[in-house]
Structures are given as C-alpha cells and as structure tokens.
Design an enzyme around this catalytic site. Structure first.
Site, PDB file in Angstrom:
ATOM      1  N   TRP A 125       0.855  -1.192   0.000  1.00 41.09           N
ATOM      2  CA  TRP A 125       0.000   0.000   0.000  1.00 41.09           C
ATOM      3  C   TRP A 125       0.888   1.238   0.000  1.00 41.09           C
ATOM      4  CZ3 TRP A 125      -5.313   1.340   0.666  1.00 41.09           C
ATOM      5  CH2 TRP A 125      -6.196   0.268   0.576  1.00 41.09           C
ATOM      6  N   VAL A 177       2.439   2.304   5.567  1.00 38.58           N
ATOM      7  CA  VAL A 177       1.944   3.689   5.572  1.00 38.58           C
ATOM      8  C   VAL A 177       0.430   3.675   5.603  1.00 38.58           C
ATOM      9  CG1 VAL A 177       1.799   5.836   4.241  1.00 38.58           C
ATOM     10  CG2 VAL A 177       3.947   4.560   4.306  1.00 38.58           C
ATOM     11  N   ILE A 235      -2.741   6.372   5.660  1.00 37.93           N
ATOM     12  CA  ILE A 235      -3.075   7.793   5.505  1.00 37.93           C
ATOM     13  C   ILE A 235      -4.559   7.960   5.820  1.00 37.93           C
ATOM     14  CG2 ILE A 235      -3.167   9.727   3.887  1.00 37.93           C
ATOM     15  CD1 ILE A 235      -0.873   8.313   2.338  1.00 37.93           C
ATOM     16  N   THR A 252      -7.942   6.146   4.171  1.00 40.59           N
ATOM     17  CA  THR A 252      -8.123   4.826   4.791  1.00 40.59           C
ATOM     18  C   THR A 252      -9.411   4.807   5.589  1.00 40.59           C
ATOM     19  OG1 THR A 252      -5.731   4.666   5.006  1.00 40.59           O
ATOM     20  CG2 THR A 252      -7.034   3.123   6.309  1.00 40.59           C
ATOM     21  N   HIS A 306     -10.710   2.503   7.471  1.00 39.30           N
ATOM     22  CA  HIS A 306     -10.573   1.974   8.836  1.00 39.30           C
ATOM     23  C   HIS A 306      -9.180   2.301   9.371  1.00 39.30           C
ATOM     24  CE1 HIS A 306     -10.631  -1.000   5.585  1.00 39.30           C
ATOM     25  NE2 HIS A 306      -9.506  -1.456   6.059  1.00 39.30           N
TER      26      HIS A 306
HETATM   27  O1  LIG Z   1      -0.990  -0.620   4.663  1.00 41.98           O
HETATM   28  C1  LIG Z   1      -2.132  -0.214   4.467  1.00 41.98           C
HETATM   29  N1  LIG Z   1      -3.170  -1.102   4.416  1.00 41.98           N
HETATM   30  C2  LIG Z   1      -4.436  -0.668   4.198  1.00 41.98           C
HETATM   31  N2  LIG Z   1      -5.435  -1.572   4.163  1.00 41.98           N
HETATM   32  C3  LIG Z   1      -5.178  -2.991   3.915  1.00 41.98           C
HETATM   33  C4  LIG Z   1      -4.951  -3.780   5.220  1.00 41.98           C
HETATM   34  O2  LIG Z   1      -3.714  -3.407   5.811  1.00 41.98           O
HETATM   35  C5  LIG Z   1      -4.893  -5.285   4.896  1.00 41.98           C
HETATM   36  O3  LIG Z   1      -3.847  -5.492   3.970  1.00 41.98           O
HETATM   37  C6  LIG Z   1      -6.190  -5.762   4.286  1.00 41.98           C
HETATM   38  O4  LIG Z   1      -7.275  -5.363   5.118  1.00 41.98           O
HETATM   39  C7  LIG Z   1      -6.202  -7.280   4.125  1.00 41.98           C
HETATM   40  O5  LIG Z   1      -6.019  -7.884   5.384  1.00 41.98           O
HETATM   41  C8  LIG Z   1      -4.697   0.695   4.021  1.00 41.98           C
HETATM   42  N3  LIG Z   1      -6.003   1.196   3.786  1.00 41.98           N
HETATM   43  O6  LIG Z   1      -7.027   0.489   4.072  1.00 41.98           O
HETATM   44  O7  LIG Z   1      -6.147   2.329   3.265  1.00 41.98           O
HETATM   45  C9  LIG Z   1      -3.594   1.613   4.079  1.00 41.98           C
HETATM   46  O8  LIG Z   1      -3.731   2.862   3.956  1.00 41.98           O
HETATM   47  N4  LIG Z   1      -2.357   1.122   4.303  1.00 41.98           N
END
Ligand SMILES: O=c1[nH]c(NC[C@H](O)[C@H](O)[C@H](O)CO)c([N+](=O)[O-])c(=O)[nH]1
Length: 163
Positions: A27, A86, A88, A92, A94
C-alpha cells in the site's frame, strides 16, 4: 567506538555483523519504497551492514505486518526486524482500527519473541505528511526520511539485546 548523530557510542564491528529483516507493505508504494530505501541505505552505508545480511520481504498491507514479523522470526536468524507500512487517514476508511491493531500487535511480537521489532508504520492525516516523513515531500521542503531513524533504532536495540 564509532559515533553517529542518531545515537551514542556503539560497537561498529558488532553492528556490521547484524542480521536484519525488513518487511514492507504494497500500500502507498511510492512512500513505502522511499522508506525502505532509507532503511537500506542507512544500514549498509552508516552501519556497514552487508546487503546480504538484510532480508527484504513484502506483504499486502499494514494489517499483515505483525503476522509476517512473527512468522519470519520463527526462523530465528534475525537480530532485529523493521516492519514498514503507511496509513493515511484521508484515504483509509478503517485508519484507526488498522493503525491501533498493528501498533499493539507489533509491540507484542517484539516483547514475546525477544527480538527487537522497530515501529515503522507511518500514520499520517494527509499524503503530504507521509511524503515528508519519507523525505519526498512535493513542495520546497522535502522532509526527513524516517527510515534512517528506524535503521538506527534497529541497530541500537539489536546491540542492546545482545548484551
Ligand atoms: O498498509 C495499508 N493497508 C491498508 N489496508 C489494507 C490492510 O492493511 C490489509 O492489507 C487488508 O485489510 C487485508 O487484510 C490501508 N487502507 O485500508 O487504506 C492503508 O492505507 N495502508
């Protein structure tokens, strides 16, 4: 005894023999890549750790960093781990849940495993804040690459842990 700006006197020979694991997410890849590069250049240049002593592993997102850290530490061959991600807030949904969960989980993996786990997750309100903390700010002020500080913390904690 060598000295650096980021911490006091340390055993440079012991530092250059450390085995470091870097785990980074996919991400916000532009920012994560800059942070990873900051970590790698600091470990290899500032602390003279051979690139062959550093393993770099990718995971989907920040939520996966604790599990990957715990799973890879089971191989028992690392002196410190630097998870990089990261989050943001603006982008994001959640944001709070992931950043809270990942932060506590990473702390616990370090404490339970006995191997220093550095906190390398940027939790920023805006993309510009994150870019600045990766040293790639879009304006005049490029900011400071926090990867440099995470590398220093990893070396210091790994040496502390060796006693
Ligand atoms: O590393 C991140 N994961 C994010 N989501 C994915 C999460 O970490 C998991 O990979 C996913 O939910 C699958 O388990 C983000 N957002 O949701 O925006 C983000 O900003 N950064």
């Amino acid at each position: 005894k060598a000295k650096t700006l980021t911490h006091g006197a340390y055993d440079a020979a012991a530092a250059s023999a450390l085995k470091i694991l870097v785990i980074h997410t996919r991400w916000n890849v532009e920012i994560v890549s800059a942070l990873r590069d900051g970590v790698l250049s600091s470990l290899t240049n500032q602390y003279a750790i051979p690139r062959s002593n550093i393993d770099v592993v990718e995971v989907p997102g920040a939520f996966e960093l604790p599990f990957a850290t715990k799973a890879l530490l089971k191989q028992g061959k690392y002196d410190a781990v630097i998870p990089i991600g990261v989050l943001i807030k603006g982008a994001t949904v959640h944001f709070e849940y992931i950043s809270e969960a990942a932060t506590h989980a990473l702390m616990n993996v370090g404490l339970e495993s006995g191997t220093p786990v550095i906190f390398g997750i940027l939790t920023c309100l805006t993309e510009e804040q994150a870019l600045q903390r990766a040293g790639i700010g879009r304006g005049e002020e490029k900011g400071h690459n926090h990867g440099i500080d995470w590398a220093a913390a990893a070396v210091e904690m790994a040496l502390l842990n060796q006693g």
